[in-house]
Design a protein around this motif. Sequence first.
Motif, short mmCIF file in Angstrom:
data_model
loop_
_atom_site.label_atom_id
_atom_site.label_comp_id
_atom_site.label_asym_id
_atom_site.label_seq_id
_atom_site.Cartn_x
_atom_site.Cartn_y
_atom_site.Cartn_z
N ALA A 107 15.47 4.08 11.30
CA ALA A 107 15.08 2.68 11.40
C ALA A 107 16.55 1.83 11.59
O ALA A 107 17.54 2.11 10.66
CB ALA A 107 14.42 2.10 10.26
N THR A 108 16.71 1.26 12.56
CA THR A 108 17.91 0.69 12.59
C THR A 108 17.59 -1.09 12.27
O THR A 108 18.83 -1.43 12.20
CB THR A 108 18.29 0.40 14.54
N HIS A 109 16.73 -1.27 11.83
CA HIS A 109 16.46 -2.67 11.25
C HIS A 109 15.11 -2.22 10.31
O HIS A 109 14.53 -1.48 10.51
CB HIS A 109 16.40 -3.86 12.49
N ALA A 110 15.04 -3.65 9.64
CA ALA A 110 13.70 -3.41 8.67
C ALA A 110 12.65 -3.71 9.73
O ALA A 110 12.53 -4.39 10.50
CB ALA A 110 13.77 -4.59 7.88
N GLU B 143 3.16 -1.77 11.67
CA GLU B 143 3.66 -2.30 13.02
C GLU B 143 3.54 -0.80 13.77
O GLU B 143 3.73 0.23 13.42
CB GLU B 143 5.46 -2.28 12.58
N ARG B 144 3.12 -0.94 15.03
CA ARG B 144 3.04 0.12 16.02
C ARG B 144 4.45 0.52 16.67
O ARG B 144 4.91 -0.47 17.17
CB ARG B 144 1.92 -0.16 17.21
N LEU B 145 5.01 1.62 16.36
CA LEU B 145 6.51 1.68 16.78
C LEU B 145 6.55 2.15 17.94
O LEU B 145 7.19 1.76 18.85
CB LEU B 145 7.14 2.79 15.70
N ILE B 146 5.82 3.32 18.42
CA ILE B 146 6.07 3.95 19.80
C ILE B 146 5.14 5.04 19.91
O ILE B 146 4.35 5.52 18.84
CB ILE B 146 7.27 5.09 19.32
N GLU B 147 4.71 5.13 21.11
CA GLU B 147 3.62 6.30 21.52
C GLU B 147 4.16 7.80 21.42
O GLU B 147 5.42 7.85 21.71
CB GLU B 147 3.14 6.23 22.87
N ALA C 39 5.61 12.79 1.83
CA ALA C 39 5.41 11.37 1.32
C ALA C 39 5.78 10.46 2.40
O ALA C 39 6.75 9.83 2.41
CB ALA C 39 6.35 11.16 -0.12
N PRO C 40 5.02 10.26 3.28
CA PRO C 40 5.49 9.61 4.85
C PRO C 40 5.62 8.26 4.58
O PRO C 40 4.86 7.44 3.99
CB PRO C 40 4.61 10.22 5.67
N ASN C 41 6.48 7.51 5.37
CA ASN C 41 6.23 6.16 5.60
C ASN C 41 5.86 5.64 6.64
O ASN C 41 5.59 4.37 7.17
CB ASN C 41 7.95 5.46 5.43
N CYS C 42 5.32 6.56 7.83
CA CYS C 42 4.61 6.32 8.96
C CYS C 42 3.50 7.38 8.95
O CYS C 42 3.09 7.98 8.20
CB CYS C 42 5.60 6.61 9.97
N HIS D 105 4.27 1.34 5.40
CA HIS D 105 4.65 0.40 4.58
C HIS D 105 6.00 -0.17 5.07
O HIS D 105 6.51 0.33 5.95
CB HIS D 105 4.86 0.91 3.02
N ASP D 106 6.60 -1.31 4.27
CA ASP D 106 7.90 -1.81 4.91
C ASP D 106 8.94 -0.76 4.92
O ASP D 106 9.13 -0.13 3.73
CB ASP D 106 8.20 -2.99 3.90
N ILE D 107 9.85 -0.84 5.84
CA ILE D 107 10.77 0.07 6.02
C ILE D 107 12.22 -0.56 6.12
O ILE D 107 12.24 -1.60 6.64
CB ILE D 107 10.57 0.98 7.42
#
Length: 137
Positions: free
Chosen positions: A8-11, A16-20, A73-76, A91-93
């Motif tokens: 992640a380059t920012h919070a 949030e849907r990040l990328i396909e 233990a993923p965050n996505c 969750h918040d990253i």
Amino acid sequence: MQGLGAFATHAIPAGERLIEYAGERLTWAEAEARYPEVDGERHHTYLFAIDDDVIIDAAVDGNEARFINHSCAPNCDAVVDHGRIWIETLHDIEPGEELAYDYAYLLDERHTPAAKRRFPCHCGAITCRGTILAKKR
Ligand SMILES: [Zn+2]
């Protein structure tokens, strides 16, 4: 972790849907012909099964989503929506945090200790199950 990884380059907030997870759409037969399963060889392709009919091969026409590593233990999470795969935050990253989701591979065969060794995980999580294979019920 294996491969490049994505950070992640920012919070980023949760949900949030990040990328396909983009790539060429293959049938199972096409995918098996392209990547024959070799006994004892470490699995390292960019295949992602959507369902019984379609597999995405991110090695062809893929994007940065293919560099996201597995974690126990993923965050996505990888979410299938109308036949397409999206990577979404669970969750918040924090900035600089590595993005990861649970690959949870399913094999046709039983997930024996030998099968798990062919798909090892070294994510370092306390809850690491030692394999990127899913738990079979
Ligand atoms: Zn793990």
